[in-house]
Write a protein that holds these residues in place. Structure first.
Motif, PDB file in Angstrom:
ATOM      1  N   PRO A  25     -11.677  11.145 -48.664  1.00 25.73           N
ATOM      2  CA  PRO A  25     -10.989  12.223 -47.933  1.00 25.73           C
ATOM      3  C   PRO A  25     -11.960  13.372 -47.655  1.00 25.73           C
ATOM      4  CG  PRO A  25      -9.649  11.466 -49.765  1.00 25.73           C
ATOM      5  CD  PRO A  25     -10.991  10.793 -49.910  1.00 25.73           C
ATOM      6  N   PRO A  26     -11.729  14.104 -46.568  1.00 23.32           N
ATOM      7  CA  PRO A  26     -12.677  15.159 -46.179  1.00 23.32           C
ATOM      8  C   PRO A  26     -12.708  16.341 -47.135  1.00 23.32           C
ATOM      9  CG  PRO A  26     -10.736  15.245 -44.787  1.00 23.32           C
ATOM     10  CD  PRO A  26     -10.604  14.010 -45.640  1.00 23.32           C
ATOM     11  N   THR A  27     -13.904  16.881 -47.329  1.00 20.47           N
ATOM     12  CA  THR A  27     -14.112  18.091 -48.112  1.00 20.47           C
ATOM     13  C   THR A  27     -13.945  19.319 -47.224  1.00 20.47           C
ATOM     14  OG1 THR A  27     -15.683  16.926 -49.518  1.00 20.47           O
ATOM     15  CG2 THR A  27     -15.797  19.319 -49.557  1.00 20.47           C
ATOM     16  N   PHE A  28     -14.421  19.211 -45.977  1.00 20.96           N
ATOM     17  CA  PHE A  28     -14.412  20.331 -45.043  1.00 20.96           C
ATOM     18  C   PHE A  28     -13.187  20.266 -44.128  1.00 20.96           C
ATOM     19  CE2 PHE A  28     -18.728  20.199 -46.425  1.00 20.96           C
ATOM     20  CZ  PHE A  28     -19.215  21.487 -46.298  1.00 20.96           C
ATOM     21  N   LYS A  29     -12.572  21.416 -43.920  1.00 24.69           N
ATOM     22  CA  LYS A  29     -11.430  21.502 -43.003  1.00 24.69           C
ATOM     23  C   LYS A  29     -11.876  21.875 -41.597  1.00 24.69           C
ATOM     24  CE  LYS A  29      -7.762  22.514 -46.222  1.00 24.69           C
ATOM     25  NZ  LYS A  29      -8.033  22.784 -47.544  1.00 24.69           N
ATOM     26  N   ASN A  30     -13.030  22.529 -41.502  1.00 25.95           N
ATOM     27  CA  ASN A  30     -13.530  22.991 -40.203  1.00 25.95           C
ATOM     28  C   ASN A  30     -14.896  22.379 -39.906  1.00 25.95           C
ATOM     29  OD1 ASN A  30     -11.346  24.859 -39.767  1.00 25.95           O
ATOM     30  ND2 ASN A  30     -12.297  26.115 -41.356  1.00 25.95           N
ATOM     31  N   PRO A  31     -15.139  22.044 -38.641  1.00 24.46           N
ATOM     32  CA  PRO A  31     -16.457  21.512 -38.275  1.00 24.46           C
ATOM     33  C   PRO A  31     -17.512  22.610 -38.289  1.00 24.46           C
ATOM     34  CG  PRO A  31     -15.066  21.703 -36.330  1.00 24.46           C
ATOM     35  CD  PRO A  31     -14.218  22.073 -37.517  1.00 24.46           C
ATOM     36  N   ASP A  32     -18.750  22.221 -38.130  1.00 24.98           N
ATOM     37  CA  ASP A  32     -19.876  23.138 -38.053  1.00 24.98           C
ATOM     38  C   ASP A  32     -19.587  24.189 -36.978  1.00 24.98           C
ATOM     39  OD1 ASP A  32     -23.055  23.273 -38.650  1.00 24.98           O
ATOM     40  OD2 ASP A  32     -22.660  23.708 -36.539  1.00 24.98           O
ATOM     41  N   ALA A  33     -19.727  25.459 -37.335  1.00 21.28           N
ATOM     42  CA  ALA A  33     -19.370  26.566 -36.431  1.00 21.28           C
ATOM     43  C   ALA A  33     -20.203  26.556 -35.157  1.00 21.28           C
ATOM     44  CB  ALA A  33     -19.525  27.895 -37.156  1.00 21.28           C
ATOM     45  N   THR A  34     -21.471  26.235 -35.253  1.00 24.11           N
ATOM     46  CA  THR A  34     -22.335  26.188 -34.076  1.00 24.11           C
ATOM     47  C   THR A  34     -21.883  25.082 -33.124  1.00 24.11           C
ATOM     48  OG1 THR A  34     -24.182  26.981 -35.416  1.00 24.11           O
ATOM     49  CG2 THR A  34     -24.738  25.977 -33.304  1.00 24.11           C
ATOM     50  N   LEU A  35     -21.527  23.938 -33.674  1.00 22.28           N
ATOM     51  CA  LEU A  35     -21.031  22.817 -32.863  1.00 22.28           C
ATOM     52  C   LEU A  35     -19.754  23.199 -32.142  1.00 22.28           C
ATOM     53  CD1 LEU A  35     -21.174  19.860 -31.942  1.00 22.28           C
ATOM     54  CD2 LEU A  35     -20.013  19.233 -34.072  1.00 22.28           C
ATOM     55  N   THR A  36     -18.830  23.842 -32.848  1.00 21.23           N
ATOM     56  CA  THR A  36     -17.565  24.260 -32.259  1.00 21.23           C
ATOM     57  C   THR A  36     -17.803  25.253 -31.117  1.00 21.23           C
ATOM     58  OG1 THR A  36     -16.428  23.908 -34.354  1.00 21.23           O
ATOM     59  CG2 THR A  36     -15.324  25.309 -32.746  1.00 21.23           C
ATOM     60  N   ALA A  37     -18.661  26.228 -31.345  1.00 22.26           N
ATOM     61  CA  ALA A  37     -18.962  27.231 -30.314  1.00 22.26           C
ATOM     62  C   ALA A  37     -19.607  26.572 -29.091  1.00 22.26           C
ATOM     63  CB  ALA A  37     -19.868  28.316 -30.879  1.00 22.26           C
ATOM     64  N   TYR A  38     -20.504  25.626 -29.329  1.00 15.32           N
ATOM     65  CA  TYR A  38     -21.181  24.932 -28.239  1.00 15.32           C
ATOM     66  C   TYR A  38     -20.182  24.117 -27.400  1.00 15.32           C
ATOM     67  CZ  TYR A  38     -24.397  21.798 -25.801  1.00 15.32           C
ATOM     68  OH  TYR A  38     -25.078  21.095 -24.838  1.00 15.32           O
ATOM     69  N   ARG A  39     -19.272  23.439 -28.067  1.00 18.35           N
ATOM     70  CA  ARG A  39     -18.294  22.605 -27.374  1.00 18.35           C
ATOM     71  C   ARG A  39     -17.241  23.441 -26.630  1.00 18.35           C
ATOM     72  NH1 ARG A  39     -17.267  17.309 -28.740  1.00 18.35           N
ATOM     73  NH2 ARG A  39     -15.039  17.734 -28.773  1.00 18.35           N
TER      74      ARG A  39
END
Length: 132
Positions: A116-130
């Motif tokens: 199961p995932p440890t992180f609830k949110n993806p990498d912030a830089t990736l999110t901003a880029y997308r």
């Protein structure tokens, strides 16, 4: 499965998570022996409006040191494969969907497991880029 096939499958999962926007971080850990290089961390970065990867090498040589190298997405496997089994035994891909672990056992056979995932949110830089 030979190790090369497992390595390729693991790095494909990394690339897929980046493409899907679920990538949080990639970590190389659990070393063999007591090498100077302790960990490798991979996160996304944007340079000249191009998504790239920031690879941080954490080592202990007369004190804790960090060296960062920026690489293209397509170079990830070729850049990091040499560090598998020399010195790292565990490679952990953290995504918002699952934690994917590639481990080498004592016989140096590679396996991939999902948790199961440890992180609830993806990498912030990736999110901003997308999102731009």
């Amino acid at each position: 499965m030979t190790n090369t096939i497992v390595y390729t499958a693991f790095f494909a999962a990394v690339q897929d998570s980046i493409a899907a926007g679920t990538f949080a971080k990639l970590t190389f850990t659990k070393t063999v022996g007591k090498p100077e290089l302790l960990n490798i961390y991979v996160r996304t970065t944007v340079i000249d409006d191009i998504l790239k990867l920031a690879v941080t090498f954490k080592s202990y040589n007369e004190g804790l040191q960090e060296e960062e190298k920026v690489i293209a997405l397509d170079d990830l496997e070729s850049e990091l494969t040499p560090y598998i089994n020399n010195p790292f035994m565990w490679m952990l891909l953290f995504t918002t969907e699952a934690d994917i672990t590639m481990k080498l056992n004592k016989k140096r056979n590679a396996t991939i497991t999902e948790h199961p995932p440890t992180f609830k949110n993806p990498d912030a830089t990736l999110t901003a880029y997308r999102n731009k």
